[in-house]
Design a protein around this motif. Sequence first.
Motif, short mmCIF file in Angstrom:
data_model
loop_
_atom_site.label_atom_id
_atom_site.label_comp_id
_atom_site.label_asym_id
_atom_site.label_seq_id
_atom_site.Cartn_x
_atom_site.Cartn_y
_atom_site.Cartn_z
N UNK A 120 39.65 42.88 56.40
CA UNK A 120 40.92 42.26 55.99
C UNK A 120 40.69 41.15 54.98
N UNK A 121 39.64 40.34 55.20
CA UNK A 121 39.35 39.23 54.28
C UNK A 121 38.96 39.77 52.91
N UNK A 122 38.14 40.83 52.91
CA UNK A 122 37.75 41.44 51.64
C UNK A 122 38.97 42.03 50.93
N UNK A 123 39.85 42.67 51.72
CA UNK A 123 41.07 43.26 51.14
C UNK A 123 41.92 42.17 50.49
N UNK A 124 42.08 41.04 51.21
CA UNK A 124 42.90 39.94 50.68
C UNK A 124 42.29 39.39 49.39
N UNK A 125 40.97 39.12 49.44
CA UNK A 125 40.31 38.51 48.27
C UNK A 125 40.32 39.46 47.08
N UNK A 126 39.98 40.73 47.34
CA UNK A 126 39.87 41.68 46.22
C UNK A 126 41.24 42.00 45.64
N UNK A 127 42.25 42.23 46.52
CA UNK A 127 43.57 42.58 45.99
C UNK A 127 44.16 41.41 45.21
N UNK A 128 43.91 40.17 45.68
CA UNK A 128 44.41 39.03 44.91
C UNK A 128 43.59 38.84 43.63
N UNK A 129 42.28 39.04 43.75
CA UNK A 129 41.38 38.79 42.62
C UNK A 129 41.50 39.80 41.49
N UNK A 130 42.15 40.93 41.75
CA UNK A 130 42.29 41.94 40.70
C UNK A 130 43.71 41.98 40.13
N UNK A 131 44.52 40.98 40.52
CA UNK A 131 45.91 40.97 40.07
C UNK A 131 46.00 40.49 38.62
N UNK A 132 46.54 41.31 37.79
CA UNK A 132 46.65 41.00 36.37
C UNK A 132 47.68 41.94 35.79
N UNK A 164 48.20 36.44 35.52
CA UNK A 164 46.93 36.69 36.18
C UNK A 164 46.87 35.80 37.41
N UNK A 165 46.08 36.22 38.41
CA UNK A 165 46.04 35.43 39.64
C UNK A 165 45.52 34.02 39.39
N UNK A 166 44.57 33.85 38.44
CA UNK A 166 43.99 32.52 38.26
C UNK A 166 44.84 31.59 37.39
N UNK A 167 46.04 32.05 37.01
CA UNK A 167 47.00 31.13 36.40
C UNK A 167 47.59 30.22 37.48
N UNK A 168 47.51 30.68 38.73
CA UNK A 168 48.09 29.93 39.84
C UNK A 168 46.96 29.46 40.77
N UNK A 169 46.74 28.17 40.86
CA UNK A 169 45.63 27.66 41.67
C UNK A 169 45.71 28.12 43.14
N UNK A 170 46.93 28.30 43.64
CA UNK A 170 47.07 28.71 45.05
C UNK A 170 46.49 30.11 45.25
N UNK A 171 46.70 30.99 44.25
CA UNK A 171 46.16 32.35 44.36
C UNK A 171 44.63 32.34 44.23
N UNK A 178 49.60 28.56 51.18
CA UNK A 178 49.74 28.18 49.78
C UNK A 178 50.15 29.38 48.93
N UNK A 179 49.47 30.51 49.16
CA UNK A 179 49.78 31.72 48.39
C UNK A 179 51.21 32.18 48.68
N UNK A 180 51.61 32.12 49.96
CA UNK A 180 52.96 32.55 50.34
C UNK A 180 54.02 31.68 49.68
N UNK A 181 53.74 30.37 49.57
CA UNK A 181 54.70 29.45 48.94
C UNK A 181 54.92 29.84 47.47
N UNK A 182 53.83 30.19 46.78
CA UNK A 182 53.96 30.56 45.36
C UNK A 182 54.63 31.93 45.23
N UNK A 183 54.28 32.86 46.14
CA UNK A 183 54.91 34.18 46.12
C UNK A 183 56.42 34.04 46.31
#
Lengths: 207, 207
Positions: free
Chosen positions: A60-72, A87-94, A148-153
């Motif tokens: 689950x942790x890998x799924x969360x990190x990878x799915x967020x890390x490949x968002x573009x 991109x995910x890294x435009x948002x520090x929370x992501x 944090x991620x949920x707040x930005x979402x």
Amino acid sequence: MSKSGEATSINIPAEAKSSSSGTRAAPVVSTTKSTRLARTGWKKGMAILDFLLRLITLAAALAAAVSMGTTDQILPFFTQHFQFEAQYDDFPAFLFLVIADAIAAGYLAFSLLFSIFTIIRHNAVGVRLLLLILDTVMVALTATAAGAAAAIVYLAHDGSSSANWVAICEQFDDFCKQTSGAAVAGFVVALLFMLMVVMSALCIRKH
Amino acid sequence: MSKSGEATSINIPAEAKSSSSGTRAAPVVSTTKSTRLARTGWKKGMAILDFLLRLITLAAALAAAVSMGTTDQILPFFTQHFQFEAQYDDFPAFLFLVIADAIAAGYLAFSLLFSIFTIIRHNAVGVRLLLLILDTVMVALTATAAGAAAAIVYLAHDGSSSANWVAICEQFDDFCKQTSGAAVAGFVVALLFMLMVVMSALCIRKH
């Protein structure tokens, strides 16, 4: 006599043991032994469950990190000065969610070794206590990141009229879907860590 | 002989006790008793520390909830159609922090009763286990709320160029200061809950 010796080896001086009659002590001894065997089985079961839970949480942790890390997402239209890209890294929370869940995944991979140790030696209270403390830290870390991620979402979906922040999900729909999924996975990770803390507590308690 | 009876009352049939010599058993017994007394003192100390920690956490949770819940800034200028005002409940993440920390404060007030119970009966493993489980839930709840609030505070300070969200802290400086303070208090609450989980775990472990 060897059975009676096993059960009364706690605090009794040798002469007390040798003078006790083996036949009368037998029922007490067998009850103690069966209780101990049941406890051993229960603890082994819990240790195996803990190992499996760690595997699931790692996934689950890998799924969360990878799915967020490949968002573009790049929008198919652009102006002279600006191309619309999210991109995910435009948002520090992501970015924080990616880092936190990557740390959690690394810790989980490492903790599998300790988990195996508790399967073999089910009375390893010190190891379980260490895992409980580190799991508690992970609950806080992953819950903070997921929050944090949920707040930005949420903001991306609904915007905020008083801050004059517009919702961006109408344009960046794929971006929003993927980040929402990653935030949900982040909460699942935090929940699984909570479960592991409770399980460790059940195992280390006195009977 | 009454001392020896106390220490060897675990599993030994009566005739074994009566036949053991009191003089030889004495050193073993006194060591066991002093260890037990030290443990009792340690547990009582931990129970009192737990009570004090709950009081501090209650104060921190109330501070977080109240300081966030009273955040409201109206700017001294307005247009014909719009008055510039920022309130905590314009942002769901801030509202969530108020609710989460109010729940935490209510739980802490309630848990003080259980904490007093563990001071009086320091071997109440069941009560400690219950507190540990509920504290773990509170770690997750307060960490999520603090994370969400921090994400919005960060956005208010820095904005996000890719989502075209402007920083609002230049205008709403008091609003930003107060919400930042509340978010920090929220993290302190989560941290204190973590500490309580670890303390409970130390108390319920087998020796």
